[in-house]
Design a protein around this motif. Structure first.
Motif, short mmCIF file in Angstrom:
data_model
loop_
_atom_site.label_atom_id
_atom_site.label_comp_id
_atom_site.label_asym_id
_atom_site.label_seq_id
_atom_site.Cartn_x
_atom_site.Cartn_y
_atom_site.Cartn_z
N LEU A 221 0.70 -1.17 0.01
CA LEU A 221 0.26 0.18 -0.64
C LEU A 221 0.86 1.08 0.26
CD1 LEU A 221 -2.93 0.38 0.24
CD2 LEU A 221 -3.36 0.92 2.83
N PHE A 222 1.94 1.56 0.58
CA PHE A 222 3.00 2.36 1.07
C PHE A 222 3.32 2.77 -0.31
CE2 PHE A 222 7.22 3.95 0.64
CZ PHE A 222 7.60 5.37 1.17
N ASP A 223 3.76 1.41 -1.87
CA ASP A 223 4.15 1.55 -3.06
C ASP A 223 3.02 2.64 -4.25
OD1 ASP A 223 6.67 1.44 -4.54
OD2 ASP A 223 5.57 -0.96 -4.93
N VAL A 224 1.67 1.75 -3.86
CA VAL A 224 0.30 2.29 -4.34
C VAL A 224 0.41 4.23 -3.72
CG1 VAL A 224 -1.86 2.74 -4.84
CG2 VAL A 224 -0.64 0.04 -4.20
N ALA A 225 0.40 4.64 -2.59
CA ALA A 225 0.58 5.73 -2.42
C ALA A 225 1.71 6.52 -2.66
CB ALA A 225 0.38 6.21 -0.64
N VAL A 226 2.98 6.07 -2.84
CA VAL A 226 3.92 7.06 -3.98
C VAL A 226 3.65 6.97 -4.46
CG1 VAL A 226 6.36 6.61 -4.35
CG2 VAL A 226 5.50 6.28 -2.19
N THR A 227 3.03 6.09 -5.68
CA THR A 227 2.94 6.33 -7.19
C THR A 227 2.07 7.19 -7.58
OG1 THR A 227 3.82 3.77 -7.70
CG2 THR A 227 1.96 4.89 -9.32
N ILE A 228 0.46 7.24 -6.31
CA ILE A 228 -0.77 8.09 -6.49
C ILE A 228 -0.27 9.98 -6.09
CG2 ILE A 228 -2.94 8.83 -5.23
CD1 ILE A 228 -3.57 6.38 -7.17
N ASN A 229 0.48 10.02 -5.35
CA ASN A 229 1.51 10.83 -5.13
C ASN A 229 1.87 11.88 -6.25
OD1 ASN A 229 -0.14 11.61 -2.18
ND2 ASN A 229 1.45 11.19 -1.26
N ASP A 230 2.82 11.23 -6.73
CA ASP A 230 3.05 11.11 -8.12
C ASP A 230 2.70 11.29 -8.90
OD1 ASP A 230 5.98 12.87 -9.15
OD2 ASP A 230 5.20 11.18 -10.30
N TRP A 231 1.87 10.09 -9.61
CA TRP A 231 0.85 10.65 -10.84
C TRP A 231 -0.19 10.88 -11.37
CZ3 TRP A 231 3.13 7.69 -15.51
CH2 TRP A 231 4.22 7.74 -15.75
N CYS A 232 -0.94 11.13 -9.45
CA CYS A 232 -2.17 11.38 -10.39
C CYS A 232 -2.38 12.45 -9.22
CB CYS A 232 -3.39 11.17 -9.64
SG CYS A 232 -3.03 9.05 -9.98
#
Length: 319
Positions: A221-232
């Motif tokens: 979930l941390f990996d998903v959050a890192v990705t959301i916080n940049d891509w989205c």
């Protein structure tokens, strides 16, 4: 991907014969990034990427390089490390651990739309599942213990408002990590730095993830959050773009469904992902290392994102 250690074409002429790539014909430093020295190298067999590791040591590096090989063998689009004539993926150059990996084709998508976010979400889920049987365990070196160690080192550089925010958030994240919800989150190898400039596209088709040198074992979930916080997000404001958020989360969920514990932990994890990069950028900004092509990132970008994630609930995960 900065340049801390210089490498010349003559250096490669003496060093390259151990690899099955023929002669090196050209070398160019890569300016982006802030951790390692990186170069494009042209060889008889094509173009590759050479990395000299400035912080990681010979004992730590097998995790990253073997993880990339493991993922590539399972259909995840990542660079493939090249072994030398003794089968080593990590070889000394100028006394430092170094590696050569294949270069992905395409270019980074710096203005992503929902279609790109969906591609990233689906591949990220496949990457997590593919790592389940990876047998090397190494913690994320920029997770909570590093945060707890680093916060006291940077507080002196911040004004009172920022100091208060940093101290309150490290207390919040330390307490959250002790909860049953956090401890039951699914985990395994994560990229931990999957920003727009670490993914390649050919048009709307994703061609690969790269720069795994912040990877480690942590919650998915941390990996998903890192990705959301940049891509989205809107890069100027840090505000989430709901269409892109939904596209990425739905695509991820379609491959690896989110759990109930992840539903409960989502808001805190978005804050954790923002805090990690705010703290590391503050640290790099005020305690920089010398490099030929290094420009530290602005810490205020992730401070702004952290404040938004605290103040405004994000869209819930798909069920």
């Amino acid at each position: 991907m900065a340049v801390f250690t210089s490498v010349t074409l003559q250096d490669l002429t003496d060093w390259m014969p151990q690899f099955p790539l023929g002669k090196a014909h050209a070398i160019r430093g890569i300016a982006s990034g802030i951790e390692n020295s990186n170069f494009f190298i042209d060889t008889d067999q094509g173009e590759y990427v050479l990395t000299i590791f400035e912080n990681l040591n010979f004992e730590q590096l097998p995790f990253y390089l073997k993880l990339m090989r493991h993922l590539a063998d399972r259909g995840v689009l990542v660079p493939a490390p090249i072994a030398n004539d003794r089968g080593d993926l990590c070889v000394a150059l100028h006394g430092k651990p170094s590696a050569i990996v294949s270069k992905l084709h395409g270019s980074s998508q710096m203005a992503p739309q929902a279609v790109h976010c969906a591609e990233v979400g689906a591949m990220l889920a496949r990457m997590h599942l593919a790592g389940l049987d990876f047998d090397i365990v190494q913690p994320n070196l920029r997770s909570l213990p590093w945060w707890q160690e680093t916060v006291p080192k940077v507080l002196q550089f911040l004004d009172e408002d920022k100091r208060q925010l940093m101290q309150e958030e490290i207390r919040f994240q330390s307490a959250f990590a002790e909860t049953a919800v956090y401890r039951q989150l699914q985990n395994g190898p994560v990229h931990a730095d999957l920003f727009r400039n670490n993914v390649m596209f050919d048009g709307d088709k994703l061609t690969g993830f790269f720069d795994f040198y912040f990877a480690g074992c942590d919650t998915w979930l941390f990996d998903v959050a890192v990705t959301i916080n940049d891509w989205c997000i809107d890069l100027d404001t840090g505000v989430l773009d709901l269409a892109r958020v939904e596209a990425m989360l739905q695509a991820y969920h379609s491959v690896r469904p989110f759990t109930e514990n992840e539903q409960e932990a989502w808001q805190a994890m978005l804050r954790a992902a923002a805090f990690r990069f705010w703290l590391s950028r503050v640290f790099d900004y005020y305690k920089p290392r010398d490099a030929e092509m290094l420009t530290p990132h602005d810490p205020t970008h992730f401070e702004r994102i952290l404040r938004l994630r605290i103040a405004e609930p994000a869209p819930k995960l798909p069920r």
